[in-house]
Design a protein around this motif. Sequence first.
Motif, PDB file in Angstrom:
ATOM      1  N   VAL A  25       0.844  -1.198   0.000  1.00 52.08           N
ATOM      2  CA  VAL A  25       0.000   0.000   0.000  1.00 52.08           C
ATOM      3  C   VAL A  25       0.874   1.241   0.000  1.00 52.08           C
ATOM      4  O   VAL A  25       2.048   1.206   0.400  1.00 52.08           O
ATOM      5  CB  VAL A  25      -0.944   0.046   1.227  1.00 52.08           C
ATOM      6  N   GLY A  26       0.287   2.353  -0.457  1.00 56.09           N
ATOM      7  CA  GLY A  26       0.964   3.637  -0.426  1.00 56.09           C
ATOM      8  C   GLY A  26       0.834   4.308   0.924  1.00 56.09           C
ATOM      9  O   GLY A  26       0.154   3.815   1.838  1.00 56.09           O
ATOM     10  N   ARG A  60       0.364   3.344  -5.208  1.00 55.28           N
ATOM     11  CA  ARG A  60       1.025   4.557  -4.718  1.00 55.28           C
ATOM     12  C   ARG A  60       0.141   5.789  -4.908  1.00 55.28           C
ATOM     13  O   ARG A  60       0.084   6.674  -4.039  1.00 55.28           O
ATOM     14  CB  ARG A  60       2.342   4.760  -5.465  1.00 55.28           C
ATOM     15  N   ASP A  61      -0.569   5.839  -6.032  1.00 57.85           N
ATOM     16  CA  ASP A  61      -1.296   7.052  -6.409  1.00 57.85           C
ATOM     17  C   ASP A  61      -2.738   7.090  -5.913  1.00 57.85           C
ATOM     18  O   ASP A  61      -3.353   8.163  -5.896  1.00 57.85           O
ATOM     19  CB  ASP A  61      -1.298   7.210  -7.936  1.00 57.85           C
ATOM     20  N   MET A 116      11.156  -5.382  -5.779  1.00 58.61           N
ATOM     21  CA  MET A 116      11.648  -4.319  -6.644  1.00 58.61           C
ATOM     22  C   MET A 116      10.591  -3.242  -6.851  1.00 58.61           C
ATOM     23  O   MET A 116      10.882  -2.042  -6.777  1.00 58.61           O
ATOM     24  CB  MET A 116      12.108  -4.889  -7.988  1.00 58.61           C
ATOM     25  N   ALA A 117       9.351  -3.659  -7.093  1.00 56.02           N
ATOM     26  CA  ALA A 117       8.268  -2.693  -7.277  1.00 56.02           C
ATOM     27  C   ALA A 117       7.993  -1.931  -5.984  1.00 56.02           C
ATOM     28  O   ALA A 117       7.718  -0.724  -6.006  1.00 56.02           O
ATOM     29  CB  ALA A 117       7.005  -3.401  -7.752  1.00 56.02           C
ATOM     30  N   LEU A 130       6.404   1.734  -1.472  1.00 57.24           N
ATOM     31  CA  LEU A 130       5.224   1.144  -0.847  1.00 57.24           C
ATOM     32  C   LEU A 130       5.585   0.374   0.421  1.00 57.24           C
ATOM     33  O   LEU A 130       6.704  -0.120   0.573  1.00 57.24           O
ATOM     34  CB  LEU A 130       4.523   0.203  -1.831  1.00 57.24           C
ATOM     35  N   SER A 131       4.603   0.279   1.311  1.00 60.12           N
ATOM     36  CA  SER A 131       4.767  -0.488   2.546  1.00 60.12           C
ATOM     37  C   SER A 131       4.142  -1.867   2.383  1.00 60.12           C
ATOM     38  O   SER A 131       3.153  -2.034   1.660  1.00 60.12           O
ATOM     39  CB  SER A 131       4.100   0.238   3.717  1.00 60.12           C
ATOM     40  N   ARG A 132       4.680  -2.831   3.102  1.00 62.15           N
ATOM     41  CA  ARG A 132       4.184  -4.203   3.030  1.00 62.15           C
ATOM     42  C   ARG A 132       3.138  -4.449   4.112  1.00 62.15           C
ATOM     43  O   ARG A 132       3.457  -4.414   5.301  1.00 62.15           O
ATOM     44  CB  ARG A 132       5.347  -5.186   3.164  1.00 62.15           C
TER      45      ARG A 132
END
Length: 365
Positions: free
Chosen positions: A182-183, A231-232, A243-244, A250-252
Amino acid sequence: MSSDTDALSGLRQEIDRLDREIQKLINQRAACAQQVAHVKMAAQGEENAVFYRPEREAQVLRAIKDRNEGPLGAEEMARLFREIMSACLALEKPMHIAFLGPEGTFTQAAALKHFGHSVVSVPLGAIDEVFREVESGAAHYGVVPIENSTEGMVNHTLDMFMESPNKICGEVQLRIHHHLLVGAGTQPDTITKIYSHQQSFAQCRQWLDSHWRKVERITVNSNAEAARRARDEVGAAAIAGDMAAELYGLSRVAKNIEDRPDNTTRFLIISKQDVPPSGQDKTSVLVSMRNQPGALYHLLEPFHKHNISLTRIETRPSPNGTWAYVFYIDFEGHVSEDRIQNVLKDIEVEAVELKHLGSYPVGVL
């Protein structure tokens, strides 16, 4: 205390000495790589010189793993040398590597694992674009997914080999870990939709059904695109890899959510070159057989006759007729070997068409 401090100081001095020696040796290796480039250009011409030799790199990496005595593991040691070799090769000629993008995909991770980080990565929007980029010479090599241990073959890649003149010159396997990301503006309890590629949804189906059954799942072209949207968009999450996550900040929410712990994807390296034998190789072919009783038996019998192990066989509809099929086969050995030549000759007698896709080193890393 003083003796401990002295011992620590002595160890640090030894590390510093070793670092200086390692740095000196790496630069000596780089200088040798530059000399190799000059010799190749003098012998083959600057435009025709081949700097990257898949069979040579496979042999070097295998030797590194075989002679490694620890305490670093053989895989870790080989990865370190992979990066040294990548940097040295970039001194000879920077390589452009096309891959199924955008940036942050597992295909990019596979490309960097195989070639190292000193290459120019060229993200493209579709598998057929990767094939065309290599065929046109705009990229030296391409990286495309071919199969996943959970979801099976990537049919688009198989179909491209039917029409493309490109050759397979290598393979790389990548352990696939999926995370729910998530962003900054989204909390786990506010997630209303999850973006991901269809393959990733399939590989995480059971976990999603158990934890996020009621949340909308939206398919996008890549995991990297999913990460960008997460992110957006507030309230959005993505399934993607490390990598993404790093690329898009982003947070896990949850880590390693794939249903199978051994979830692995195999990627192929494509180019316009044939690869000499490395000593541990695979060969891939496409075969179109006559539509008649016993066709599959006649296709497989030569492998048994010549004691050749198959590692993969898949069937795809042929573009040349309804209810006609093409077999994609991977097997052990190199086309330069007599036993492989004999197998191909036997198959050719029965086949409508036989296309050699390439002989290449078995993946080392």
